[in-house]
Design a protein around this motif. Structure first.
Motif, short mmCIF file in Angstrom:
data_model
loop_
_atom_site.label_atom_id
_atom_site.label_comp_id
_atom_site.label_asym_id
_atom_site.label_seq_id
_atom_site.Cartn_x
_atom_site.Cartn_y
_atom_site.Cartn_z
N ALA A 50 30.28 31.87 39.93
CA ALA A 50 29.99 32.99 40.82
C ALA A 50 30.82 32.89 42.10
O ALA A 50 31.38 33.90 42.57
CB ALA A 50 28.50 33.04 41.14
N SER A 51 30.93 31.71 42.67
CA SER A 51 31.69 31.51 43.89
C SER A 51 33.17 31.80 43.67
O SER A 51 33.82 32.47 44.48
CB SER A 51 31.50 30.07 44.38
OG SER A 51 32.27 29.83 45.53
N CYS A 52 33.71 31.32 42.56
CA CYS A 52 35.13 31.55 42.25
C CYS A 52 35.42 33.03 41.99
O CYS A 52 36.47 33.53 42.39
CB CYS A 52 35.56 30.72 41.04
SG CYS A 52 35.77 28.98 41.40
N LEU A 83 35.71 29.90 33.66
CA LEU A 83 36.73 30.26 34.64
C LEU A 83 38.00 30.75 33.95
O LEU A 83 38.67 31.67 34.43
CB LEU A 83 37.04 29.08 35.55
CG LEU A 83 35.91 28.64 36.49
CD1 LEU A 83 36.28 27.34 37.19
CD2 LEU A 83 35.57 29.73 37.50
N GLN A 84 38.34 30.15 32.82
CA GLN A 84 39.55 30.54 32.07
C GLN A 84 39.42 31.91 31.43
O GLN A 84 40.42 32.59 31.20
CB GLN A 84 39.86 29.49 31.00
CG GLN A 84 40.31 28.16 31.56
CD GLN A 84 41.60 28.31 32.34
OE1 GLN A 84 42.65 28.59 31.78
NE2 GLN A 84 41.54 28.14 33.65
N GLU A 85 38.20 32.33 31.14
CA GLU A 85 37.96 33.63 30.49
C GLU A 85 38.14 34.81 31.44
O GLU A 85 38.31 35.94 30.99
CB GLU A 85 36.54 33.67 29.92
CG GLU A 85 36.31 32.73 28.77
CD GLU A 85 34.84 32.59 28.40
OE1 GLU A 85 33.98 33.24 29.05
OE2 GLU A 85 34.55 31.83 27.47
N ASN A 86 38.09 34.56 32.74
CA ASN A 86 38.13 35.63 33.72
C ASN A 86 39.52 35.73 34.36
O ASN A 86 40.00 34.75 34.94
CB ASN A 86 37.07 35.35 34.80
CG ASN A 86 36.95 36.47 35.81
OD1 ASN A 86 37.90 37.18 36.11
ND2 ASN A 86 35.76 36.61 36.36
N PRO A 87 40.17 36.88 34.26
CA PRO A 87 41.51 37.02 34.86
C PRO A 87 41.54 36.70 36.36
O PRO A 87 42.55 36.24 36.88
CB PRO A 87 41.87 38.49 34.63
CG PRO A 87 41.02 38.91 33.48
CD PRO A 87 39.76 38.11 33.56
#
Length: 124
Positions: A41-43, A69-73
């Motif tokens: 959420a923070s990232c 984290l890798q799944e989100n552009p």
């Protein structure tokens, strides 16, 4: 150059030692998260320059958090360094095969931690 690092660990003492080392020694800004969901959420809200991520956490461990984290552009290009007590060659290889920027061992020296992070990320 000032950097902003997200430190993710379920142990408060580890978060505080890392935070102190990075802020005092390197002058970096440090955000903290207590678990994988909070880290994601923070990232997503405001991607940091890098994430220092504990491997062993309840609910969502480090590898699962890294995968999210890798799944989100928006977050896939944020470098992630695993922080772990499990640094035997088989574990280290498995973590590196995931595509993390590096693996650092616990226990660590908070005075040299900023240099280790900078070396792994090419910030030197």
């Amino acid at each position: 150059m000032s950097r902003r690092i997200l430190v993710v660990d379920d142990e408060e003492a580890i978060r505080e030692v890392v935070r102190t080392g990075l802020e005092v020694v390197a002058g970096w800004d440090v955000d903290v998260a207590t678990d994988g969901a909070q880290a994601v959420a923070s990232c997503e809200a405001d991607p940091p320059d890098a994430v220092l991520l504990d491997v062993m956490m309840p609910a969502m461990d480090g590898p699962a958090t890294f995968s999210r984290l890798q799944e989100n552009p928006r977050t896939q290009d944020v470098p992630v360094i695993f922080l772990t007590a499990k640094v035997q060659p088989p574990e280290r290889r498995r973590y590196e095969e995931l595509g993390v920027a590096g693996v650092l061992a616990k226990p660590f020296d908070p005075l040299t931690l900023p240099d280790q992070i900078a070396d792994l990320l090419g910030w030197t």
